[in-house]
Design a protein around this motif. Sequence first.
Motif, PDB file in Angstrom:
ATOM      1  N   ILE A 152      22.426 -30.065 -16.729  1.00 21.04           N
ATOM      2  CA  ILE A 152      23.476 -30.953 -16.225  1.00 21.04           C
ATOM      3  C   ILE A 152      24.361 -30.243 -15.208  1.00 21.04           C
ATOM      4  O   ILE A 152      24.681 -30.794 -14.153  1.00 21.04           O
ATOM      5  N   LEU A 153      24.743 -29.003 -15.502  1.00 23.62           N
ATOM      6  CA  LEU A 153      25.763 -28.317 -14.700  1.00 23.62           C
ATOM      7  C   LEU A 153      25.188 -27.432 -13.605  1.00 23.62           C
ATOM      8  O   LEU A 153      25.896 -27.073 -12.676  1.00 23.62           O
ATOM      9  N   GLY A 154      23.935 -27.046 -13.720  1.00 23.12           N
ATOM     10  CA  GLY A 154      23.347 -26.152 -12.722  1.00 23.12           C
ATOM     11  C   GLY A 154      22.622 -25.006 -13.389  1.00 23.12           C
ATOM     12  O   GLY A 154      22.936 -24.613 -14.514  1.00 23.12           O
ATOM     13  N   HIS A 155      21.647 -24.447 -12.690  1.00 20.68           N
ATOM     14  CA  HIS A 155      20.783 -23.430 -13.285  1.00 20.68           C
ATOM     15  C   HIS A 155      21.202 -22.003 -12.946  1.00 20.68           C
ATOM     16  O   HIS A 155      20.507 -21.057 -13.308  1.00 20.68           O
ATOM     17  N   THR A 156      22.320 -21.837 -12.249  1.00 17.82           N
ATOM     18  CA  THR A 156      22.852 -20.497 -12.005  1.00 17.82           C
ATOM     19  C   THR A 156      24.272 -20.425 -12.528  1.00 17.82           C
ATOM     20  O   THR A 156      24.956 -21.458 -12.658  1.00 17.82           O
ATOM     21  N   LEU A 157      24.715 -19.206 -12.825  1.00 16.23           N
ATOM     22  CA  LEU A 157      26.087 -19.029 -13.304  1.00 16.23           C
ATOM     23  C   LEU A 157      27.097 -19.514 -12.274  1.00 16.23           C
ATOM     24  O   LEU A 157      28.146 -20.078 -12.632  1.00 16.23           O
ATOM     25  N   GLU A 158      26.786 -19.298 -10.996  1.00 13.68           N
ATOM     26  CA  GLU A 158      27.725 -19.724  -9.940  1.00 13.68           C
ATOM     27  C   GLU A 158      27.858 -21.257  -9.903  1.00 13.68           C
ATOM     28  O   GLU A 158      28.967 -21.781  -9.743  1.00 13.68           O
ATOM     29  N   GLU A 159      26.736 -21.964 -10.096  1.00  9.35           N
ATOM     30  CA  GLU A 159      26.800 -23.431 -10.117  1.00  9.35           C
ATOM     31  C   GLU A 159      27.608 -23.913 -11.318  1.00  9.35           C
ATOM     32  O   GLU A 159      28.415 -24.848 -11.208  1.00  9.35           O
ATOM     33  N   ILE A 160      27.385 -23.291 -12.455  1.00 11.93           N
ATOM     34  CA  ILE A 160      28.132 -23.673 -13.660  1.00 11.93           C
ATOM     35  C   ILE A 160      29.613 -23.369 -13.487  1.00 11.93           C
ATOM     36  O   ILE A 160      30.482 -24.183 -13.839  1.00 11.93           O
ATOM     37  N   ALA A 161      29.927 -22.200 -12.920  1.00 11.47           N
ATOM     38  CA  ALA A 161      31.324 -21.832 -12.681  1.00 11.47           C
ATOM     39  C   ALA A 161      32.003 -22.838 -11.753  1.00 11.47           C
ATOM     40  O   ALA A 161      33.173 -23.213 -11.961  1.00 11.47           O
ATOM     41  N   THR A 162      31.283 -23.292 -10.741  1.00 13.08           N
ATOM     42  CA  THR A 162      31.847 -24.270  -9.809  1.00 13.08           C
ATOM     43  C   THR A 162      32.154 -25.584 -10.523  1.00 13.08           C
ATOM     44  O   THR A 162      33.196 -26.206 -10.283  1.00 13.08           O
ATOM     45  N   ALA A 163      31.250 -26.005 -11.424  1.00 15.65           N
ATOM     46  CA  ALA A 163      31.496 -27.230 -12.190  1.00 15.65           C
ATOM     47  C   ALA A 163      32.725 -27.082 -13.077  1.00 15.65           C
ATOM     48  O   ALA A 163      33.580 -27.976 -13.142  1.00 15.65           O
ATOM     49  N   LYS A 164      32.850 -25.937 -13.750  1.00 15.87           N
ATOM     50  CA  LYS A 164      34.013 -25.698 -14.624  1.00 15.87           C
ATOM     51  C   LYS A 164      35.302 -25.630 -13.801  1.00 15.87           C
ATOM     52  O   LYS A 164      36.358 -26.116 -14.223  1.00 15.87           O
ATOM     53  N   ALA A 165      35.216 -25.009 -12.609  1.00 19.06           N
ATOM     54  CA  ALA A 165      36.398 -24.842 -11.759  1.00 19.06           C
ATOM     55  C   ALA A 165      36.908 -26.168 -11.218  1.00 19.06           C
ATOM     56  O   ALA A 165      38.001 -26.222 -10.645  1.00 19.06           O
ATOM     57  N   GLY A 166      36.133 -27.243 -11.414  1.00 24.14           N
ATOM     58  CA  GLY A 166      36.555 -28.551 -10.936  1.00 24.14           C
ATOM     59  C   GLY A 166      37.835 -29.070 -11.564  1.00 24.14           C
ATOM     60  O   GLY A 166      38.419 -30.032 -11.073  1.00 24.14           O
ATOM     61  N   ILE A 167      38.308 -28.430 -12.642  1.00 25.33           N
ATOM     62  CA  ILE A 167      39.580 -28.877 -13.241  1.00 25.33           C
ATOM     63  C   ILE A 167      40.784 -28.305 -12.500  1.00 25.33           C
ATOM     64  O   ILE A 167      41.918 -28.724 -12.750  1.00 25.33           O
ATOM     65  N   MET A 168      40.574 -27.321 -11.616  1.00 24.23           N
ATOM     66  CA  MET A 168      41.699 -26.753 -10.865  1.00 24.23           C
ATOM     67  C   MET A 168      42.328 -27.821  -9.971  1.00 24.23           C
ATOM     68  O   MET A 168      41.638 -28.654  -9.406  1.00 24.23           O
TER      69      MET A 168
END
Length: 413
Positions: A152-168
């Motif tokens: 759902i969020l992405g297959h790399t740590l950077e993609e997942i981090a970007t999804a999580k950072a969307g709350i900023m």
Amino acid sequence: MNFGLERIHSLLEALGRPDERTQIVHVAGTNGKGSVCAYIASVLGTCGYSVGRFNSPHLIEPRDSINVNGQAVSQALYDEAFAHVHQLNKNGAIGASSFECLVGAAFYVFDKAKLDFVVLEVGLGGLLDATNAIRHPAMTVITAIGLDHAHILGHTLEEIATAKAGIMKKGCPVVIAPQDSKKVLDTLVRHADKTGAPYRVAQPSEFIRPNVCQLDIDQAHYIYPIRLVGDYQRMNSATAVTALDWLYRMKLIAMTPEQLATGMNETRWPGRLDWVNVDKYGLRQLLVDGAHNPPATIALRKYIDSLAKNRVIWIIGSTAGKDLHAMMKELIRPQDAVYAVTFTQPEGMPWIKSSSPSDIAKEATQAQSVECCSGLDDALSKAGSISTDHDVVVLCGSLYLVADLYRKLSSPE
């Protein structure tokens, strides 16, 4: 799952935007979200503030997700909130999902309680999570990022981090937890800069005595005890303390070092490196941990290795879709025994499915013995029958399995 914020915005508008009548600390991340939320809520309560906390998934029953001043909301109020939200959803033809209705019900409860603060945990990801419909949080927090929900969020740590950072949010301070990956930290910092969110990167605290941490932030010197175990609590607790310190410096809260120490010490978070007694099954002590992704299993294994036991007897259940190969590779050693189980279908969460015990067994072949069990009772009995004082018995793999155990232990004989 149909992601997007249109429905939850419509639902919150129908409720009269209750999220804008309280101060919100919004917390996203892969691991540590729950304990960071619990630390922050506990300290705010110790400082005299009324505090709501939203966490998902629930542990024992659905109403556990909504907490007011340290207590799960009553069943009557939970039912009232859901009835009201479902009526608004129906009248407005909003089409809100069950999770969006849960978020709406939480804010209905929080608004009715007229709270000073709400500590709000993201459900999944960040950017498109229903909790991200809030527009003006007092602070956001990003905990440790790891590989989870990659489909759902992405297959790399950077993609997942970007999804999580969307709350900023622009102008809203964000605390970033210590990260194992420099690429993840760089991704989060870049996103904060791009968003216009002032940020602080928390530094891990130090254990100066068993379960007593020390953390220096600028000129402030904090010493605080914690009851949650595991080396990763140095990171989780430091992230919470950094957030609380910043709230204090912004004059959003009044807090003394003594209040912080008391609140941190009073924090509980079941299902994370939790030792429980299950004498009924011949087990003096059982280590319970909801570790359900590779980063969490690494932390669990590190803690188990510190116990210096000869063998681990595992009771493992997992949600379908998890990376069982990576989890088993991290956890299992050749001398270990594994009992694979399913968990009960969680109430109100039809999208959650349990892995079959045979799928777990296929990935645990490095263990000395592997057995598929008919249920949790069967697994506990078998683990109790072979365990000795030189073994540690661990139940892990899913918080839904943890919930099954807690329900079993709390039910009358």
